[in-house]
Design an enzyme around this catalytic site. Structure first.
Site, mmCIF file in Angstrom:
data_model
loop_
_atom_site.group_PDB
_atom_site.id
_atom_site.type_symbol
_atom_site.label_atom_id
_atom_site.label_comp_id
_atom_site.label_asym_id
_atom_site.label_seq_id
_atom_site.Cartn_x
_atom_site.Cartn_y
_atom_site.Cartn_z
ATOM 1 N N GLU A 196 0.830 -1.219 0.000
ATOM 2 C CA GLU A 196 0.000 0.000 0.000
ATOM 3 C C GLU A 196 0.863 1.267 0.000
ATOM 4 O O GLU A 196 0.522 2.260 0.648
ATOM 5 C CB GLU A 196 -0.931 0.041 1.221
ATOM 6 C CG GLU A 196 -2.219 -0.673 1.016
ATOM 7 C CD GLU A 196 -2.805 -0.392 -0.347
ATOM 8 O OE1 GLU A 196 -3.154 -1.370 -1.008
ATOM 9 O OE2 GLU A 196 -2.897 0.772 -0.760
HETATM 10 C C1 LIG Z 1 2.621 -9.738 0.226
HETATM 11 C C2 LIG Z 1 2.393 -8.621 -0.735
HETATM 12 C C3 LIG Z 1 1.108 -8.277 -1.097
HETATM 13 C C4 LIG Z 1 0.899 -7.274 -2.038
HETATM 14 N N1 LIG Z 1 -0.381 -7.006 -2.467
HETATM 15 C C5 LIG Z 1 -0.555 -6.205 -3.557
HETATM 16 C C6 LIG Z 1 -1.824 -6.100 -4.188
HETATM 17 O O1 LIG Z 1 -2.811 -6.679 -3.760
HETATM 18 N N2 LIG Z 1 -1.914 -5.335 -5.317
HETATM 19 C C7 LIG Z 1 -0.853 -4.672 -5.844
HETATM 20 O O2 LIG Z 1 -1.009 -4.009 -6.860
HETATM 21 N N3 LIG Z 1 0.361 -4.729 -5.259
HETATM 22 C C8 LIG Z 1 0.534 -5.500 -4.131
HETATM 23 N N4 LIG Z 1 1.762 -5.604 -3.551
HETATM 24 C C9 LIG Z 1 2.863 -4.824 -4.085
HETATM 25 C C10 LIG Z 1 3.302 -3.743 -3.133
HETATM 26 O O3 LIG Z 1 2.359 -2.722 -3.063
HETATM 27 C C11 LIG Z 1 4.695 -3.285 -3.589
HETATM 28 O O4 LIG Z 1 5.588 -4.323 -3.239
HETATM 29 C C12 LIG Z 1 5.117 -1.984 -2.987
HETATM 30 O O5 LIG Z 1 4.319 -0.933 -3.445
HETATM 31 C C13 LIG Z 1 6.567 -1.635 -3.284
HETATM 32 O O6 LIG Z 1 6.888 -1.828 -4.628
HETATM 33 P P1 LIG Z 1 8.155 -2.748 -5.010
HETATM 34 O O7 LIG Z 1 8.016 -4.022 -4.278
HETATM 35 O O8 LIG Z 1 8.286 -2.797 -6.467
HETATM 36 O O9 LIG Z 1 9.385 -1.996 -4.375
HETATM 37 P P2 LIG Z 1 10.215 -0.820 -5.085
HETATM 38 O O10 LIG Z 1 9.285 0.188 -5.635
HETATM 39 O O11 LIG Z 1 11.217 -1.412 -5.973
HETATM 40 O O12 LIG Z 1 10.929 -0.172 -3.819
HETATM 41 C C14 LIG Z 1 12.142 -0.666 -3.257
HETATM 42 C C15 LIG Z 1 12.629 0.360 -2.223
HETATM 43 O O13 LIG Z 1 12.894 1.610 -2.903
HETATM 44 C C16 LIG Z 1 12.120 2.652 -2.308
HETATM 45 N N5 LIG Z 1 11.658 3.572 -3.346
HETATM 46 C C17 LIG Z 1 11.101 3.267 -4.538
HETATM 47 N N6 LIG Z 1 10.786 4.404 -5.197
HETATM 48 C C18 LIG Z 1 11.150 5.432 -4.422
HETATM 49 C C19 LIG Z 1 11.084 6.854 -4.537
HETATM 50 N N7 LIG Z 1 10.542 7.457 -5.596
HETATM 51 N N8 LIG Z 1 11.583 7.595 -3.528
HETATM 52 C C20 LIG Z 1 12.105 7.009 -2.437
HETATM 53 N N9 LIG Z 1 12.191 5.684 -2.262
HETATM 54 C C21 LIG Z 1 11.706 4.904 -3.230
HETATM 55 C C22 LIG Z 1 10.956 1.967 -1.598
HETATM 56 O O14 LIG Z 1 10.446 2.729 -0.519
HETATM 57 C C23 LIG Z 1 11.604 0.654 -1.126
HETATM 58 O O15 LIG Z 1 12.267 0.858 0.082
HETATM 59 C C24 LIG Z 1 1.989 -6.574 -2.580
HETATM 60 C C25 LIG Z 1 3.290 -6.915 -2.178
HETATM 61 C C26 LIG Z 1 3.499 -7.933 -1.295
HETATM 62 C C27 LIG Z 1 4.914 -8.306 -0.950
#
Ligand SMILES: Cc1cc2nc3c(=O)[nH]c(=O)nc-3n(C[C@H](O)[C@H](O)[C@H](O)COP(=O)(O)OP(=O)(O)OC[C@H]3O[C@@H](n4cnc5c(N)ncnc54)[C@H](O)[C@@H]3O)c2cc1C
Length: 563
Positions: free
Chosen positions: A422
């Site tokens: 989220e």
């Molecule tokens: C168990 C689980 C359930 C989930 N359920 C859903 C779901 O139902 N629907 C759905 O659509 N998604 C879902 N997600 C996805 C989840 O919302 C994302 O994992 C999350 O938004 C982070 O994206 P990412 O994993 O690609 O991390 P990334 O975006 O790659 O982030 C990696 C790190 O970089 C940081 N970062 C990235 N961009 C920036 C920025 N611009 N400025 C500063 N820091 C930054 C982040 O804070 C984090 O620390 C789920 C994930 C999991 C693991």
């Protein structure tokens, strides 16, 4: 001792700390009388204790499985979900026109708190459905509303949220899923989504996916994204689940925690979808769902913290090392600070919900602006606190906390995701210092001024505690005024500690209110003293970090980091 829902604690907060009374006094929420509130909290609490909590461990030990393309949920989940649906809890805050109870979000948050403490993995199912209901209520056509809302509200069908793709996480604008017009008003949706919570399940007869995708004329980035309803089974002429849509669950993720929640890799292969809202305005529509979910994910952290606390408290009374360990000062410190922080985060979340309700019921922009300000704080504070409290819960257990049979470790593993999904807590903090301060910090400073004024009046009753709260609020307000003059990169570099400082001050404000309401010499006063003397002071070090700016971070080069 099994999990016991904190309904009396929530009742106290809604009566004395974050009063629900102004919400119940509005025409929209006139039905939320004290009797209704009591009945809701008692009934939901009983269900959580007797029906939902007993399934928590089974979900951890026997994760959901993918069998022949269908997700089979963990043992007992189907029956537990049926109890949630039959009790009407999915549609608590939903529009009565489509079968909902139309109750305030504050009560929905209270029930979600208890459900999360009972079984976080299962609670995600109704949570996402509630978000979808809200998005449809605000953005869908009447036809879509009539078809989907009654079934989602009753819990016959469940809802999911499909944003994330392998290359598009926090950067949602990088998504590649496409939607092509079919020429009959529907669209063919093609693409892969990952991490989709409860992307399929056997608790319901249909799964409704809200999917973000790009139309052929959609521009790059978030502005070119549209939102589609893509059901697993396409409703027939009578609105019943009909033919299968062209979509499937490719696999389930193996995770650190929330094993009972199926996290699906989804493939949409020209699946039939219906546009929700206007073309290219999908992010705005999805944000309705995300804002609801953000507050309620914060509440998940609080629910898990409560369950972890109850387990630690019980163990500390039973375990003898010279004396029952609850008699040791350090164990007492862990338990007292856990209890104090849970109260603080719960009050912040309920304050956010009350502001949302007041905004809806009165149409006053000030309330909605306050809710918008509090949402990232409620999300990040509730979840950071939940992870911390679950960690302290393990620590109270000593070595037994690290052993799975105790159950303390499950809370820590389950809670960890809440700071990530989220919108990560980093993204929440950037939202707070960025978008939510576009007004030059007006809304934030107005809230802090209220905290200061109330603390000033409280000096007559609780001089020492009130003085500390007043001083902290004033320092934070001054820091806020200074922060909004900085450029974004400097703000972002200090966003997380700034949000922590804000949460600390709000927590102290609510503790002070509780202490005054409960009266001199009360346990509430003693708990407030624990928070204000031991946890509130963290705001000062957090602000020091928040004010450092970005230069020092980037002065340490990527090579310096060892790359
Ligand atoms: C168990 C689980 C359930 C989930 N359920 C859903 C779901 O139902 N629907 C759905 O659509 N998604 C879902 N997600 C996805 C989840 O919302 C994302 O994992 C999350 O938004 C982070 O994206 P990412 O994993 O690609 O991390 P990334 O975006 O790659 O982030 C990696 C790190 O970089 C940081 N970062 C990235 N961009 C920036 C920025 N611009 N400025 C500063 N820091 C930054 C982040 O804070 C984090 O620390 C789920 C994930 C999991 C693991």
């Amino acid at each position: 001792m099994p999990y016991r829902s904190p309904s009396a604690e929530i009742r106290f907060i809604l009566d004395h700390v974050v009063p629900l009374a102004p919400v119940s006094a509005t025409e929209l929420f006139a039905e939320a009388t004290p009797e209704t509130v009591e009945a809701i909290l008692t009934e939901a609490g009983r269900m959580c204790d007797e029906v939902i909590a007993p399934t928590n461990r089974d979900g951890d030990l026997t994760p959901a499985k993918l069998e022949n393309g269908v997700v089979r949920s963990s043992p007992g989940f189907k029956e537990a979900f049926a109890a949630i649906a039959e009790g009407g809890w999915v549609g608590m805050a939903a529009d009565p026109e489509y079968g909902g109870m139309g109750l305030p979000q504050a009560l929905n948050v209270a029930v979600n708190d208890m459900l999360s403490g009972a079984n976080l993995a299962l609670q995600l199912n109704p949570l996402l459905t509630q978000g979808q209901i809200e998005a449809l209520e605000h953005h869908a056509s009447d036809e879509l509303k009539e078809l989907y809302l009654p079934k989602l509200t009753s819990g016959e069908w469940s809802g999911t949220m499909n944003l994330t793709e392998p290359q598009a996480g926090s950067d949602v604008g990088a998504l590649r899923t496409k939607a092509e017009p079919n020429g009959d008003g529907t669209y063919a949706v093609t693409g892969q989504k990952i991490f989709i919570t409860w992307g399929d399940n056997d608790c319901v007869s249909n799964v409704c996916h809200l999917v973000l995708a790009r139309l052929p004329d959609g521009g790059a980035g978030t502005k070119g994204i549209s939102l589609f309803m893509v059901p697993k089974l396409i409703p027939d002429a009578n609105g019943n689940p009909g033919v299968a849509n062209s979509l499937k669950v490719v696999s389930l993720e193996h995770k650190l925690g929330i094993h009972g929640s199926p996290t699906c890799v989804m493939s949409f292969e020209g699946a039939t979808g219906w546009l929700v809202g206007e073309p290219h305005k999908g992010m705005a529509a999805m944000f309705t769902m995300m804002n609801n979910a953000r507050l309620n994910v914060g509440v998940q952290g609080i629910g898990v913290a409560e369950a972890a606390y109850q387990k630690a408290l019980e163990y500390a009374q039973e375990r003898v090392q010279f004396t029952p360990i609850i008699e040791h000062a350090d164990v007492r410190r862990m338990l007292a600070t856990m209890k104090a922080d849970i109260f603080a985060a719960r009050s912040v979340a309920l304050a956010c919900a009350v502001a949302l309700d007041m905004g809806r019921a009165t149409g006053e922009a000030d309330w909605s602006a306050r809710a918008a300000l509090l949402t990232p704080i409620a999300k990040a504070f509730g979840t950071d606190m939940g992870i911390w409290a679950a960690g302290e819960g393990v620590q109270v257990h000593g070595g037994m906390g690290f052993i799975e049979e105790t159950g303390a470790a499950q809370y820590l593993r389950d809670a960890r995701i809440t700071a990530i999904y989220e919108g990560t807590n980093g993204i929440q903090a950037m939202d707070l210092v960025g978008r939510k301060m576009m007004d030059g910090g007006k809304v934030a400073c107005a809230l802090l001024q209220e905290v200061e004024d109330e603390a000033k009046s409280a000096r007559e009753v609780l001089p020492e505690l009130a003085e500390d709260v007043w001083a902290a609020a004033e320092t934070l307000r001054e820091a806020t005024e200074e922060m909004v003059t900085k450029d974004m990169q400097d703000r972002f570099a200090g966003a997380v500690p700034y949000l922590k400082a804000f949460a600390r001050v709000l927590g102290a404000h609510f503790h002070l209110r509780a202490a005054i309401a409960a009266g001199s010499g009360s346990a509430r006063e003693r708990l407030a003293a624990v928070y204000i003397r031991r946890l509130l002071p963290q705001y000062a070090s957090a602000l020091v970090e928040a004010q450092q700016g970005a230069d020092g971070l980037y002065a340490l080069s990527v090579e310096d980091l060892g790359a």
